[in-house]
Design an enzyme around this catalytic site. Sequence first.
Site, PDB file in Angstrom:
ATOM      1  NE  ARG A 166      -4.001  -2.033   0.433  1.00  0.00           N
ATOM      2  CZ  ARG A 166      -3.961  -3.267  -0.056  1.00  0.00           C
ATOM      3  NH1 ARG A 166      -2.957  -3.647  -0.824  1.00  0.00           N
ATOM      4  NH2 ARG A 166      -4.936  -4.117   0.193  1.00  0.00           N
ATOM      5  CB  SER A 238      -8.780  -1.551   4.396  1.00  0.00           C
ATOM      6  OG  SER A 238      -9.164  -2.794   3.878  1.00  0.00           O
ATOM      7  CD  GLU A 334      -5.674   0.623   2.394  1.00  0.00           C
ATOM      8  OE1 GLU A 334      -5.528  -0.405   3.070  1.00  0.00           O
ATOM      9  OE2 GLU A 334      -6.331   0.653   1.336  1.00  0.00           O
TER      10      GLU A 334
HETATM   11  C1  FAD Z   1     -15.410  -0.543  -0.823  1.00  0.00           C
HETATM   12  C2  FAD Z   1     -13.946  -0.269  -1.066  1.00  0.00           C
HETATM   13  C3  FAD Z   1     -13.076  -1.328  -1.237  1.00  0.00           C
HETATM   14  C4  FAD Z   1     -11.714  -1.096  -1.472  1.00  0.00           C
HETATM   15  N1  FAD Z   1     -10.894  -2.162  -1.649  1.00  0.00           N
HETATM   16  C5  FAD Z   1      -9.584  -1.972  -1.901  1.00  0.00           C
HETATM   17  C6  FAD Z   1      -8.715  -3.085  -2.119  1.00  0.00           C
HETATM   18  O1  FAD Z   1      -9.137  -4.231  -2.116  1.00  0.00           O
HETATM   19  N2  FAD Z   1      -7.405  -2.835  -2.350  1.00  0.00           N
HETATM   20  C7  FAD Z   1      -6.906  -1.569  -2.397  1.00  0.00           C
HETATM   21  O2  FAD Z   1      -5.698  -1.423  -2.623  1.00  0.00           O
HETATM   22  N3  FAD Z   1      -7.699  -0.497  -2.198  1.00  0.00           N
HETATM   23  C8  FAD Z   1      -9.016  -0.665  -1.949  1.00  0.00           C
HETATM   24  N4  FAD Z   1      -9.836   0.413  -1.733  1.00  0.00           N
HETATM   25  C9  FAD Z   1      -9.254   1.764  -1.716  1.00  0.00           C
HETATM   26  C10 FAD Z   1      -9.362   2.526  -3.061  1.00  0.00           C
HETATM   27  O3  FAD Z   1     -10.286   1.911  -3.893  1.00  0.00           O
HETATM   28  C11 FAD Z   1      -8.019   2.584  -3.781  1.00  0.00           C
HETATM   29  O4  FAD Z   1      -7.061   3.199  -2.968  1.00  0.00           O
HETATM   30  C12 FAD Z   1      -8.118   3.367  -5.101  1.00  0.00           C
HETATM   31  O5  FAD Z   1      -6.934   3.215  -5.850  1.00  0.00           O
HETATM   32  C13 FAD Z   1      -8.391   4.851  -4.881  1.00  0.00           C
HETATM   33  O6  FAD Z   1      -8.707   5.405  -6.136  1.00  0.00           O
HETATM   34  P1  FAD Z   1      -9.427   6.792  -6.298  1.00  0.00           P
HETATM   35  O7  FAD Z   1      -9.405   7.122  -7.747  1.00  0.00           O
HETATM   36  O8  FAD Z   1     -10.751   6.764  -5.653  1.00  0.00           O
HETATM   37  O9  FAD Z   1      -8.420   7.755  -5.535  1.00  0.00           O
HETATM   38  P2  FAD Z   1      -8.731   8.948  -4.491  1.00  0.00           P
HETATM   39  O10 FAD Z   1      -9.373   8.374  -3.276  1.00  0.00           O
HETATM   40  O11 FAD Z   1      -9.437  10.065  -5.176  1.00  0.00           O
HETATM   41  O12 FAD Z   1      -7.244   9.398  -4.142  1.00  0.00           O
HETATM   42  C14 FAD Z   1      -6.382   8.543  -3.433  1.00  0.00           C
HETATM   43  C15 FAD Z   1      -4.967   9.140  -3.463  1.00  0.00           C
HETATM   44  O13 FAD Z   1      -4.468   9.107  -4.799  1.00  0.00           O
HETATM   45  C16 FAD Z   1      -4.112  10.424  -5.246  1.00  0.00           C
HETATM   46  N5  FAD Z   1      -4.465  10.490  -6.675  1.00  0.00           N
HETATM   47  C17 FAD Z   1      -5.646  10.150  -7.233  1.00  0.00           C
HETATM   48  N6  FAD Z   1      -5.572  10.266  -8.577  1.00  0.00           N
HETATM   49  C18 FAD Z   1      -4.319  10.705  -8.860  1.00  0.00           C
HETATM   50  C19 FAD Z   1      -3.628  11.037 -10.067  1.00  0.00           C
HETATM   51  N7  FAD Z   1      -4.200  10.940 -11.273  1.00  0.00           N
HETATM   52  N8  FAD Z   1      -2.344  11.482  -9.970  1.00  0.00           N
HETATM   53  C20 FAD Z   1      -1.730  11.604  -8.766  1.00  0.00           C
HETATM   54  N9  FAD Z   1      -2.342  11.308  -7.594  1.00  0.00           N
HETATM   55  C21 FAD Z   1      -3.612  10.854  -7.643  1.00  0.00           C
HETATM   56  C22 FAD Z   1      -4.933  11.366  -4.384  1.00  0.00           C
HETATM   57  O14 FAD Z   1      -4.304  12.637  -4.294  1.00  0.00           O
HETATM   58  C23 FAD Z   1      -4.925  10.616  -3.058  1.00  0.00           C
HETATM   59  O15 FAD Z   1      -3.712  10.856  -2.420  1.00  0.00           O
HETATM   60  C24 FAD Z   1     -11.213   0.224  -1.513  1.00  0.00           C
HETATM   61  C25 FAD Z   1     -12.107   1.302  -1.349  1.00  0.00           C
HETATM   62  C26 FAD Z   1     -13.459   1.059  -1.142  1.00  0.00           C
HETATM   63  C27 FAD Z   1     -14.402   2.217  -1.000  1.00  0.00           C
END
Ligand code: FAD
Length: 346
Positions: A166, A238, A334
């Site tokens: 992570r 998580s 996380e």
């Molecule tokens: C129900 C649920 C289940 C999940 N299960 C998992 C799992 O199994 N495994 C796992 O690893 N994660 C899991 N996650 C967490 C999440 O899905 C991941 O971390 C995902 O990659 C976040 O993507 P996002 O586009 O929503 O990012 P955001 O939440 O919008 O941003 C997360 C971080 O990434 C940065 N960021 C976003 N886009 C960019 C970009 N283009 N350039 C630079 N920085 C950027 C943001 O600044 C922030 O720091 C889960 C979340 C939920 C709600």
Amino acid sequence: MANSVPASLKPFNTFGVEATCNELISFNDEPSIQSWLKAEKPALDSLFILGGGSNLLLLGHIPLIFLQANIQGIEYLEQNNGKDEVWVKVGAGVNWHQLVLDTLDKGYSGLENLSLIPGNVGAAPIQNIGAYGVELQERFINLQAIELATGHIQEFSAEDCQFGYRDSIFKKELKGRFVITQVTLRLNKNLQPHIEYGPLKQELEGETSITAKKVSDAVIAIRQSKLPDPAQLGNAGSFFKNPIVTEEQYQMLLDAFPELVAYSVGSGHYKIAAGWLIEKAGLKGYRQGDAGVHEKQALVLVNYGHASGQDILQVAGQVRDKVLELFGVKLEPEVWIIGEQQIFLS
Ligand SMILES: Cc1cc2nc3c(=O)[nH]c(=O)nc-3n(C[C@H](O)[C@H](O)[C@H](O)COP(=O)(O)OP(=O)(O)OC[C@H]3O[C@@H](n4cnc5c(N)ncnc54)[C@H](O)[C@@H]3O)c2cc1C
């Protein structure tokens, strides 16, 4: 072209909390990001990069400009290297699960274990997303990103990204310095299944011919049975990382709690299941107002309706304190906790 939209962030975070920012700007391509940076010359600490908002806890008004790289496009690149592989170059704004489904539709494998992870492709390298025994880094070729200070496009290899559990360089020394615009991943034409993870193995029991689509369907079924759907119940997956402890700490915990759920991660360290610690602390299903710990999955904090970011943060603090008191283990979030500035629970 840059496109400015109202600054309410409620639709842009899967916790579904009310939050606002100074401005939210969405870009559809790299040149429009570069032009905006050149024209505005923003201070780096005035910006936050938003993806799908599925890994964030937002606290009230956030006095920052939120930028979203809403770049679309999925391009398959045949590799004539004699190996069984195809690369796929994907825009940062593509929904991660839609990408997984697209690769499966085309008959390629490699991403099936990562089915149904919310969020966008651009965020996937940030925390090296992982699930069911597979991490993004195993499929990663490179990414393209724009440096916010200069507007220059830079390419990062897997080595440059310094992936960990992570974790990546974008959570450390390059935090907040680049916006990722494209990610290239390696797929296979023939399935190399990763189905050792207990519940996945169980779900696929009796299957005579394993396909990537069947693995994906099994992962989706397990996830839907265990994890709350953010569309129904606000959450960010998580909330805490699984803590990694030394062998000595692990042995002490094991002596006190023989049923401890943990596994070796090599070099004398053990990963402890944070969900187990929280459940053992009696906090599974704990609720304070509309903020709480999910009743089926103790690692997930939830918004039952009208919780604020602060309400959820308070529950997170209580969970962390109780686990520290009982087990001497410090839980680290996380999710990104963003208020007037980025906050860590410490
Ligand atoms: C129900 C649920 C289940 C999940 N299960 C998992 C799992 O199994 N495994 C796992 O690893 N994660 C899991 N996650 C967490 C999440 O899905 C991941 O971390 C995902 O990659 C976040 O993507 P996002 O586009 O929503 O990012 P955001 O939440 O919008 O941003 C997360 C971080 O990434 C940065 N960021 C976003 N886009 C960019 C970009 N283009 N350039 C630079 N920085 C950027 C943001 O600044 C922030 O720091 C889960 C979340 C939920 C709600």
